[in-house]
Design an enzyme around this catalytic site. Structure first.
Site, PDB file in Angstrom:
ATOM      1  N   GLY A  28      41.146  -6.731 -54.818  1.00 29.57           N
ATOM      2  CA  GLY A  28      41.078  -5.952 -53.951  1.00 29.57           C
ATOM      3  C   GLY A  28      41.314  -5.901 -53.253  1.00 29.57           C
ATOM      4  O   GLY A  28      41.118  -6.760 -52.207  1.00 29.57           O
ATOM      5  N   GLY A  98      41.844  -1.408 -59.845  1.00 30.29           N
ATOM      6  CA  GLY A  98      42.290  -2.550 -59.581  1.00 30.29           C
ATOM      7  C   GLY A  98      43.091  -3.046 -60.917  1.00 30.29           C
ATOM      8  O   GLY A  98      44.130  -3.943 -61.363  1.00 30.29           O
ATOM      9  N   GLU A 104      35.901  -9.663 -63.578  1.00 33.47           N
ATOM     10  CA  GLU A 104      35.082  -8.979 -62.392  1.00 33.47           C
ATOM     11  C   GLU A 104      33.546  -9.393 -63.808  1.00 33.47           C
ATOM     12  O   GLU A 104      32.474  -9.232 -62.874  1.00 33.47           O
ATOM     13  CB  GLU A 104      35.442  -8.096 -61.836  1.00 33.47           C
ATOM     14  CG  GLU A 104      36.468  -7.934 -60.879  1.00 33.47           C
ATOM     15  CD  GLU A 104      37.080  -6.427 -60.626  1.00 33.47           C
ATOM     16  OE1 GLU A 104      37.449  -6.463 -59.334  1.00 33.47           O
ATOM     17  OE2 GLU A 104      36.747  -5.253 -61.234  1.00 33.47           O
TER      18      GLU A 104
END
Length: 231
Positions: A28, A98, A104
């Site tokens: 991001g 995103g 993540e």
């Protein structure tokens, strides 16, 4: 939030990095400032290894000269620094705006600490204003969508599910080859319950509720930085 404040939050997070650390590198616009700050320190002699959470972050880290690894090669990470789309007072997060939520979450879960760097406006009293990303396999998409809708209804939650699209109008495809359904819920009264039950639906790969992963946050608020939790 000004780009200068994003950079300030990222540079504050970079101060937490010491020689020999194994880092999770977030995805991001704000996380990109962190990767850039680490790249500068690497060029000045810092010894670290990074595990990127997306192909975009991998590309940036390689350009910055940051040595990279994978979770197969480097299983236990010292610190992950990443952004968030929303966070509450308990450091529960919504991530995935995103599209990198799966990687993540895997990287954050393999880390001893996760520090969030974000715009202060992302700090909310109640999660849910930002649409909740739910990563799903393309096969059986309609059946999966119906099952999610039934679950939300059973939890007393209402809101539309929208298949995310790429700029060219085609379905958005994640780095893992999946689709994303964005749940427009408005508010999530019991995020822990929703988080634990969404994963029981066949076809759901992962969701953007990050529970118990973030240990601290650095928020760029107004003209200053605010620190939450333990950095």
């Amino acid at each position: 939030m000004s780009d200068n404040l994003k950079r300030a939050a990222a540079e504050r997070a970079a101060e937490l990095v010491t020689d020999g650390m194994r880092l999770g590198l977030g995805t991001g616009s704000t996380a990109a400032h962190f990767v850039a700050a680490i790249g500068e320190r690497v060029r000045n002699g810092l010894k670290v290894v990074g595990v990127p959470t997306s192909e975009a972050t991998r590309d940036q880290a390689q350009r910055e000269g940051i040595p990279l690894s994978t979770l197969d090669e480097t299983r236990d990470l010292d610190l992950t620094v990443d952004g968030a789309d929303e966070l509450d007072d308990d450091l529960r997060l919504i991530k995935g705006g995103g599209g990198a939520l799966l990687r993540e979450k895997i990287v954050a879960s393999a880390s001893q600490r996760m520090i969030v760097i974000a715009d202060g406006s992302k700090h909310v009293a109640k999660l849910g204003r930002f649409p909740l990303p739910i990563e799903v396999v393309p096969f059986g998409l309609t059946a999966t969508e119906r099952a999610i809708a039934r679950l939300l209804d059973s939890l007393g939650m209402s809101g539309e599910l929208h298949l995310r699209h790429a700029p060219d109008g085609a379905a958005y495809v994640t780095d893992g080859g999946h689709f994303i359904l964005d749940a427009h819920l408005g508010r999530i009264d019991k995020p822990n319950v929703l988080a634990s039950t969404l994963n029981n639906i066949p076809g759901v790969v992962e969701h953007g509720l990050f529970m118990g992963l973030a240990t601290g946050a650095i928020l760029a608020t107004g003209d200053r930085l605010v620190e939450l939790g333990q950095l």
